[in-house]
Design a protein around this motif. Structure first.
Motif, short mmCIF file in Angstrom:
data_model
loop_
_atom_site.label_atom_id
_atom_site.label_comp_id
_atom_site.label_asym_id
_atom_site.label_seq_id
_atom_site.Cartn_x
_atom_site.Cartn_y
_atom_site.Cartn_z
N SER A 1 1.53 7.49 -6.48
CA SER A 1 0.33 7.49 -7.18
C SER A 1 0.49 9.47 -6.57
CB SER A 1 -0.82 7.70 -6.71
OG SER A 1 -0.23 7.29 -5.30
N VAL A 2 1.87 9.50 -6.39
CA VAL A 2 2.40 11.11 -5.31
C VAL A 2 2.91 11.73 -6.85
CG1 VAL A 2 2.93 12.76 -4.35
CG2 VAL A 2 2.52 10.78 -2.80
N THR B 1 2.17 1.39 -3.13
CA THR B 1 1.24 2.24 -4.56
C THR B 1 1.24 3.89 -3.91
OG1 THR B 1 0.00 0.01 -4.11
CG2 THR B 1 -1.15 2.27 -5.03
N ARG B 2 1.01 4.25 -3.12
CA ARG B 2 0.45 5.30 -2.72
C ARG B 2 1.78 6.20 -2.82
NH1 ARG B 2 0.52 6.55 2.23
NH2 ARG B 2 0.39 3.96 3.43
N ARG B 3 3.11 6.29 -2.89
CA ARG B 3 4.43 6.22 -3.59
C ARG B 3 4.35 7.17 -4.75
NH1 ARG B 3 7.27 4.18 -1.07
NH2 ARG B 3 8.63 2.83 -3.07
N ASP C 1 0.76 -1.39 0.11
CA ASP C 1 -0.33 0.25 -0.21
C ASP C 1 0.81 1.67 -0.14
OD1 ASP C 1 -1.68 1.64 0.64
OD2 ASP C 1 -2.31 1.87 2.39
#
Length: 264
Positions: free
Chosen positions: A213-214, A209-211, A206
């Motif tokens: 998307s930035v 994935t968030r890194r 997770d």
């Protein structure tokens, strides 16, 4: 050299291995009195002495000196007798080799701890033996006047050696037990580490994935990164300041070159 008064020995009656008549070699014979090889001189055994270590004429002379030899056989006949004697000796030899069994080596001290039955814990069995050996040494030192005075008798030395060997066996058994416990602990810890990694794996995915998307903020143009090298800017941030600095550096270089030329 005159021959002795003994009757001449016939070469045919002498064992062929005690006579040397080979071509190209000096003829020699084994003296019948001292059983040593000596050369033949004019068909006589050359004069010799019994004690070779004594120099000069003090050594006693061998009775076989100047013994006359009757050469009643030829060299060919002597060679045939040698071949016959050699074949007879070869036939008496046995081709079978008998090997003596080797003695079993003693158990080294560093393996005394492994001599217990299979599956039996060794350390609990050795600890009482060590205490018994130490008590035996103490009782002997208290009763023996020589050991009590600071010396060592044969019995006291044997008891001390036995106690030292038992102590070494206990130390080795303790180290082996620690090694076994570490191996078992490592085998038990491996599944625990896998379960811990499996528990944190969703959170790690997770975060990845968030890194990704930035959005990345826009920056200056940079050269494409190559393997093993850092990103290097291709253009300066302030072009006017860069041009001004380059002009100043050019003027300084021209002045320095003009000042060096007249001195040269």
């Amino acid at each position: 050299m005159r021959p002795s008064r003994r009757p001449a020995l016939k070469a045919s009656e002498i064992p062929p291995q005690n006579l040397n008549l080979r071509d190209g070699e000096r003829q020699s014979i084994v003296c019948p009195d001292c059983d040593t090889w000596h050369p033949l001189y004019r068909k006589m055994i050359k004069t010799h002495h019994l004690d070779r270590e004594v120099r000069g004429g003090r050594a006693p002379r061998c009775p076989g000196s100047a013994q006359l030899i009757d050469m009643d056989i030829s060299v060919e006949q002597w060679g045939e007798r040698m071949l016959a004697a050699d074949s007879t000796a070869t036939g008496r030899r046995s081709d079978r080799q008998h090997y003596k069994p080797l003695a079993q080596p003693l158990t080294p001290i560093y393996r005394l701890a492994d001599r217990g039955p299979q599956g039996t814990p060794v350390l609990p069995r050795l600890v009482p033996l060590l205490e018994r050996a130490r008590r035996a040494v103490d009782r002997h030192h208290a009763a023996c006047p020589l050991c009590r005075a600071g010396g060592r008798c044969g019995t006291g030395r044997a008891l001390e050696v036995r106690a030292a060997e038992t102590q070494a066996s206990c130390t080795i058994a303790r180290e082996q037990l620690h090694c076994q416990e570490r191996e078992q602990g490592g085998r038990l810890a491996a599944p625990t580490r896998r379960s811990e990694w499996a528990a944190v794996l969703p959170a790690v995915r997770d975060a990845d994935t968030r890194r990704t998307s930035v959005p990345v903020p826009p920056g200056r143009d940079e050269a494409p990164a190559q393997a093993g090298t850092a990103s290097v800017p291709t253009e300066p941030e302030n072009l006017e300041a860069h041009d001004r600095r380059q002009a100043e550096l050019g003027q300084q270089y021209a002045q320095r070159k003009g000042s060096v030329a007249p001195s040269a």
